[in-house]
Design an enzyme around this catalytic site. Structure first.
Site, PDB file in Angstrom:
ATOM      1  N   TRP A  99       0.836  -1.209   0.000  1.00  0.00           N
ATOM      2  CA  TRP A  99       0.000   0.000   0.000  1.00  0.00           C
ATOM      3  C   TRP A  99       0.863   1.248   0.000  1.00  0.00           C
ATOM      4  O   TRP A  99       0.525   2.237  -0.664  1.00  0.00           O
ATOM      5  CB  TRP A  99      -0.971  -0.018   1.175  1.00  0.00           C
ATOM      6  N   ASP A 166      -1.397   6.666   6.426  1.00  0.00           N
ATOM      7  CA  ASP A 166      -2.426   5.708   6.024  1.00  0.00           C
ATOM      8  C   ASP A 166      -2.601   4.742   7.194  1.00  0.00           C
ATOM      9  O   ASP A 166      -1.754   3.890   7.436  1.00  0.00           O
ATOM     10  CB  ASP A 166      -1.978   4.970   4.755  1.00  0.00           C
ATOM     11  N   LYS A 190     -11.435  -2.117   7.300  1.00  0.00           N
ATOM     12  CA  LYS A 190     -10.545  -3.010   8.037  1.00  0.00           C
ATOM     13  C   LYS A 190     -10.908  -2.987   9.520  1.00  0.00           C
ATOM     14  O   LYS A 190     -11.203  -4.012  10.101  1.00  0.00           O
ATOM     15  CB  LYS A 190      -9.077  -2.606   7.857  1.00  0.00           C
TER      16      LYS A 190
HETATM   17  C1  LIG Z   1      -6.754  -2.144   2.361  1.00  0.00           C
HETATM   18  C2  LIG Z   1      -5.771  -1.040   2.430  1.00  0.00           C
HETATM   19  C3  LIG Z   1      -5.744  -0.006   1.477  1.00  0.00           C
HETATM   20  C4  LIG Z   1      -6.672   0.031   0.295  1.00  0.00           C
HETATM   21  O1  LIG Z   1      -7.945   0.348   0.720  1.00  0.00           O
HETATM   22  P1  LIG Z   1      -9.147   0.585  -0.314  1.00  0.00           P
HETATM   23  O2  LIG Z   1     -10.173   1.212   0.589  1.00  0.00           O
HETATM   24  O3  LIG Z   1      -9.535  -0.738  -0.854  1.00  0.00           O
HETATM   25  O4  LIG Z   1      -8.677   1.524  -1.358  1.00  0.00           O
HETATM   26  C5  LIG Z   1      -4.824   1.005   1.639  1.00  0.00           C
HETATM   27  N1  LIG Z   1      -3.956   1.001   2.669  1.00  0.00           N
HETATM   28  C6  LIG Z   1      -3.943   0.039   3.604  1.00  0.00           C
HETATM   29  C7  LIG Z   1      -2.963   0.101   4.730  1.00  0.00           C
HETATM   30  C8  LIG Z   1      -4.847  -1.017   3.512  1.00  0.00           C
HETATM   31  O5  LIG Z   1      -4.837  -1.986   4.433  1.00  0.00           O
END
Ligand SMILES: *Cc1c(COP(=O)(O)O)cnc(C)c1O
Length: 354
Positions: A99, A166, A190
């Protein structure tokens, strides 16, 4: 049979939240209408949005110098929105996995990116400790928990630059000093709600410095000016995120969940390290409390392990398709009981084949 849900995302939600959410789909606030068939401009929904935004600030202890948004496009759209809104000359990024790499790739389309540290040399199995943050960058971006590789920052990078993170896969999993961050974003699916919305919390003072004119949907300030309802928001995803944050708050907030998550991850990793058949894939000090990645030393035993997992009602344990092996995602709503069932299956494997 009870299913033990170790899914990496969309991930497990509290049962109480799912029950309330399903009620609201039929009859929301006793209106005789579904949450899904009323105007987002109705008072009933406006209250949901306000409550959700307020709960983020409350859980994080943030003041009025921050704005909170619930937008669409996933965490992935933030890979592009962050540099569009914040990057004037150059930005610093740390690469700790899939990511983070994607965030870097999209930011490079906006401006100059200085990747100041990376753990790619060892297949992202650790968190870089030594790096120098350039003084002339507009911000520093990192990924607090690496969902796919299973590593997690235990101490956040120190910098005077605006810190951007993030936090998709470990948001609200422990106490942090959120005021150290200038911008935090997280796809809800998540650890804070269902798929369909992304939370962004940012310090107001960092915006409006690039001189770039943006389409309004990509402009944080334009979204904030309309209280996160510039267009029709993802009403169901925001509502279920609100319920999940309420659940967290009513149980004792971040101090409570931190203890629960420590207990779960200590239980899992200690069982892993005492089991001769398995091994963890990440440096011990950098192991994630949310996504524990591990392997069977003898791959040939995988069908046996998979069979026992299935019999025990364990779901979602397969590693990400890009790395293989196994991954136990232990998000906030996963009970300790599920971890105990998993570690007992691992012990059973050792008794049979060790
Ligand atoms: C799952 C995830 C993403 C992507 O998320 P989306 O909402 O599917 O775009 C980005 N960063 C991290 C750390 C993730 O676990």
């Amino acid at each position: 049979m009870k299913v033990h849900n170790f899914s990496a995302g969309p991930g497990i939600l509290p049962e109480e939240v799912l029950r309330k959410a399903s009620e609201a789909v039929i009859n929301f606030n006793n209106l005789g209408l579904s949450l899904l068939e009323i105007s987002h401009r109705s008072q009933d929904f406006e209250e949901v949005m306000e409550k959700a935004r307020g709960l983020v600030k409350e859980l994080f202890g943030l003041g009025n110098d921050y704005d909170v948004l619930f937008l669409q496009g996933g965490a992935s759209l933030q890979f592009y929105m962050v540099p569009m809104n914040l990057l004037k000359t150059k930005a610093a990024y740390i690469n700790t996995g899939t990511w983070a790499s994607e965030a870097i790739a999209d930011a490079k389309k906006v401006g100059t990116i200085d990747v100041i540290a990376s753990s790619e040399d060892k297949k992202f199995t650790y968190i870089p400790k030594k790096f120098t943050v350039p003084k002339d960058a507009d911000y520093l971006h990192f990924t607090s928990n690496n969902t796919i590789y299973g590593s997690q920052w235990k101490e956040f990078p120190k910098t005077d630059l605006p810190l951007v993170c993030d936090m998709s896969s470990d948001i609200f999993s422990k106490q942090i000093d959120a005021s150290k961050f200038s911008l935090i974003y997280a796809g809800a699916q998540k650890n804070m709600g269902p798929a369909g919305t992304t939370m962004i919390a940012y310090k107001k003072e960092i915006m409006g410095k690039t001189g770039r004119s943006l389409p309004k949907m990509l402009d944080y300030e334009a979204n904030a000016k309309k209280d996160s309802m510039l267009n029709t928001p993802p009403v169901f995803a925001v509502y279920v995120s609100m319920l999940t944050m309420e659940w967290l708050k009513n149980n004792g907030g971040l101090p409570w969940i931190e203890k629960v998550n420590e207990m779960k991850s200590n239980t899992f990793y200690s069982a892993l390290d005492h089991n001769p058949l398995f091994k963890g894939t990440v440096e011990k000090e950098d192991r994630s409390q949310m996504n524990a990645t591990f392997l069977l030393k003898n791959e040939k035993l995988e069908p046996e392990f998979d069979k026992l997992l299935k019999e025990a009602g364990i779901s979602g344990l397969r590693g990400h398709r890009s790395v293989g092996g196994y991954r136990a995602s232990m998000y906030n709503a996963l009970p300790l009981e599920s971890v105990n069932v998993l570690t007992s299956v691992m012990r059973e494997m050792a008794n049979k084949f060790g």
